[in-house]
Design a protein around this motif. Structure first.
Motif, PDB file in Angstrom:
ATOM      1  N   ALA A   2      14.480  -4.033   9.523  1.00  0.00           N
ATOM      2  CA  ALA A   2      15.394  -3.987   8.372  1.00  0.00           C
ATOM      3  C   ALA A   2      15.367  -5.288   7.563  1.00  0.00           C
ATOM      4  CB  ALA A   2      16.813  -3.667   8.832  1.00  0.00           C
ATOM      5  N   SER A   3      14.169  -5.757   7.253  1.00  0.00           N
ATOM      6  CA  SER A   3      14.030  -7.037   6.543  1.00  0.00           C
ATOM      7  C   SER A   3      13.484  -6.881   5.124  1.00  0.00           C
ATOM      8  CB  SER A   3      13.102  -7.962   7.336  1.00  0.00           C
ATOM      9  OG  SER A   3      11.818  -7.375   7.459  1.00  0.00           O
ATOM     10  N   THR A   4      13.153  -5.659   4.714  1.00  0.00           N
ATOM     11  CA  THR A   4      12.466  -5.450   3.444  1.00  0.00           C
ATOM     12  C   THR A   4      13.284  -4.554   2.520  1.00  0.00           C
ATOM     13  OG1 THR A   4      10.359  -5.636   4.596  1.00  0.00           O
ATOM     14  CG2 THR A   4      10.286  -4.654   2.433  1.00  0.00           C
ATOM     15  N   ASP A   5      13.346  -4.944   1.252  1.00  0.00           N
ATOM     16  CA  ASP A   5      14.076  -4.158   0.264  1.00  0.00           C
ATOM     17  C   ASP A   5      13.273  -2.941  -0.191  1.00  0.00           C
ATOM     18  OD1 ASP A   5      15.277  -7.120  -1.465  1.00  0.00           O
ATOM     19  OD2 ASP A   5      16.012  -6.149   0.343  1.00  0.00           O
ATOM     20  N   ILE A   6      12.029  -3.171  -0.596  1.00  0.00           N
ATOM     21  CA  ILE A   6      11.215  -2.104  -1.178  1.00  0.00           C
ATOM     22  C   ILE A   6       9.810  -2.183  -0.601  1.00  0.00           C
ATOM     23  CG2 ILE A   6      10.217  -1.182  -3.315  1.00  0.00           C
ATOM     24  CD1 ILE A   6      12.644  -2.344  -4.792  1.00  0.00           C
ATOM     25  N   THR A   7       9.284  -1.035  -0.180  1.00  0.00           N
ATOM     26  CA  THR A   7       7.883  -0.958   0.229  1.00  0.00           C
ATOM     27  C   THR A   7       7.139  -0.141  -0.819  1.00  0.00           C
ATOM     28  OG1 THR A   7       8.288   0.995   1.591  1.00  0.00           O
ATOM     29  CG2 THR A   7       8.376  -1.150   2.682  1.00  0.00           C
ATOM     30  N   PHE A   8       5.881  -0.447  -1.003  1.00  0.00           N
ATOM     31  CA  PHE A   8       5.088   0.185  -2.048  1.00  0.00           C
ATOM     32  C   PHE A   8       3.681   0.442  -1.530  1.00  0.00           C
ATOM     33  CE2 PHE A   8       2.019  -0.413  -5.524  1.00  0.00           C
ATOM     34  CZ  PHE A   8       2.423   0.599  -6.377  1.00  0.00           C
ATOM     35  N   SER A   9       3.145   1.617  -1.805  1.00  0.00           N
ATOM     36  CA  SER A   9       1.730   1.871  -1.515  1.00  0.00           C
ATOM     37  C   SER A   9       1.130   2.649  -2.672  1.00  0.00           C
ATOM     38  CB  SER A   9       1.556   2.632  -0.200  1.00  0.00           C
ATOM     39  OG  SER A   9       2.039   3.965  -0.320  1.00  0.00           O
ATOM     40  N   HIS A  10      -0.103   2.353  -2.959  1.00  0.00           N
ATOM     41  CA  HIS A  10      -0.814   2.955  -4.092  1.00  0.00           C
ATOM     42  C   HIS A  10      -2.133   3.533  -3.572  1.00  0.00           C
ATOM     43  CE1 HIS A  10      -2.044   3.421  -8.274  1.00  0.00           C
ATOM     44  NE2 HIS A  10      -3.183   2.831  -7.967  1.00  0.00           N
ATOM     45  N   TYR A  11      -2.130   4.835  -3.305  1.00  0.00           N
ATOM     46  CA  TYR A  11      -3.309   5.552  -2.817  1.00  0.00           C
ATOM     47  C   TYR A  11      -3.902   4.904  -1.559  1.00  0.00           C
ATOM     48  CZ  TYR A  11      -2.722   7.667  -7.362  1.00  0.00           C
ATOM     49  OH  TYR A  11      -2.191   8.305  -8.442  1.00  0.00           O
ATOM     50  N   VAL A  12      -3.023   4.679  -0.598  1.00  0.00           N
ATOM     51  CA  VAL A  12      -3.404   4.094   0.683  1.00  0.00           C
ATOM     52  C   VAL A  12      -3.264   5.109   1.810  1.00  0.00           C
ATOM     53  CG1 VAL A  12      -2.769   2.352   2.403  1.00  0.00           C
ATOM     54  CG2 VAL A  12      -2.789   1.754  -0.024  1.00  0.00           C
ATOM     55  N   TYR A  13      -2.144   5.841   1.829  1.00  0.00           N
ATOM     56  CA  TYR A  13      -1.836   6.692   2.983  1.00  0.00           C
ATOM     57  C   TYR A  13      -2.913   7.706   3.306  1.00  0.00           C
ATOM     58  CZ  TYR A  13       2.731   4.976   4.257  1.00  0.00           C
ATOM     59  OH  TYR A  13       3.749   4.188   4.732  1.00  0.00           O
ATOM     60  N   GLU A  14      -3.607   8.230   2.312  1.00  0.00           N
ATOM     61  CA  GLU A  14      -4.632   9.241   2.598  1.00  0.00           C
ATOM     62  C   GLU A  14      -5.805   8.671   3.391  1.00  0.00           C
ATOM     63  OE1 GLU A  14      -5.473   7.867  -1.703  1.00  0.00           O
ATOM     64  OE2 GLU A  14      -3.722   8.233  -0.437  1.00  0.00           O
ATOM     65  N   HIS A  15      -5.966   7.350   3.410  1.00  0.00           N
ATOM     66  CA  HIS A  15      -7.081   6.720   4.117  1.00  0.00           C
ATOM     67  C   HIS A  15      -6.707   6.219   5.509  1.00  0.00           C
ATOM     68  CE1 HIS A  15      -9.632   6.925   0.604  1.00  0.00           C
ATOM     69  NE2 HIS A  15      -8.626   6.470  -0.122  1.00  0.00           N
ATOM     70  N   ILE A  16      -5.444   6.268   5.853  1.00  0.00           N
ATOM     71  CA  ILE A  16      -4.995   5.766   7.152  1.00  0.00           C
ATOM     72  C   ILE A  16      -5.224   6.843   8.209  1.00  0.00           C
ATOM     73  CG2 ILE A  16      -2.973   4.996   8.447  1.00  0.00           C
ATOM     74  CD1 ILE A  16      -1.852   3.902   5.817  1.00  0.00           C
ATOM     75  N   THR A  17      -5.859   6.461   9.296  1.00  0.00           N
ATOM     76  CA  THR A  17      -6.153   7.449  10.340  1.00  0.00           C
ATOM     77  C   THR A  17      -4.898   7.941  11.048  1.00  0.00           C
ATOM     78  OG1 THR A  17      -6.613   5.667  11.893  1.00  0.00           O
ATOM     79  CG2 THR A  17      -8.498   6.621  10.768  1.00  0.00           C
TER      80      THR A  17
END
Length: 198
Positions: free
Chosen positions: A54-69
């Motif tokens: 619980a240390s982060t306000d906002i997380t962001f990803s830009h076309y990353v999740y589809e490449h994560i195994t």
């Protein structure tokens, strides 16, 4: 973690999150790279993000999740580090990165063969569906507060692959690229939303 003025601005306002997402203040950039005076940039290689719970306000990803195994582990980690009541902004692409970006043929290949052929290639995509990602975000304590298709396939292709991919929902085939904004739910006392997947 965002500097305090941005944190205060976005505390409870979805519209502010959307504005923050869709516009980048040029003052935050130096040669198109985020200025480290405004943003902490963390580079790591482990599955566990080296940040406190619980240390982060906002997380962001830009076309990353589809490449994560293993996108489930990643979403669980993002949930772990996101503060209750705060946000994740993610763009995910469901299209083909191997054969033909205008086709969904890659989804018809049996999973074992697909992994054998492409697991270690730079083209690998995990082939999770739109609904599967939504379920994972919800499973790990987020609520979907905004979602929008960024690109969709033509109806003729959707109809073709609905027949070839039994068990797929129409929107799992129709949506090529997707923006989702999620908000971390506040935990009830003694409620744990993180599984032993980590």
């Amino acid at each position: 973690r965002f500097p305090e003025p941005l944190s205060a601005l976005c505390a409870n306002v979805t519209d502010a999150i959307l504005r923050l997402y869709t516009t980048v203040n040029p003052n935050l950039l130096i040669d198109n790279i985020l200025d480290r005076n405004y943003f902490d940039i963390l580079i790591y290689q482990d599955k566990r993000i080296p940040l406190e719970d619980a240390s982060t306000d906002i997380t962001f990803s830009h076309y990353v999740y589809e490449h994560i195994t293993d996108p489930e582990s990643s979403i669980a980690e993002v949930a772990r580090i996101t503060k209750s009541g705060w946000y994740g902004i993610h763009e995910i692409e469901y299209g083909d990165h191997i054969f033909d970006r205008e086709s969904l043929f890659f989804r018809t290949i049996p999973e074992c063969l697909f992994k054998w052929l492409f697991w270690k290639s730079g083209w690998y995509v995990n082939r999770k569906t739109h609904n599967a990602y939504k379920e994972l975000f919800v499973k790990y304590g987020f609520e979907v507060i905004y979602e929008k298709p960024i690109a969709v396939y033509q109806d003729t292709m959707v109809e073709k692959y609905l027949k070839r991919l039994p068990g797929y929902a129409r929107e799992d085939i129709r949506i090529e690229k997707w923006l989702i904004i999620v908000k971390k739910k506040k935990r009830k006392k003694n409620e744990y939303i993180f599984s032993s997947i980590l």
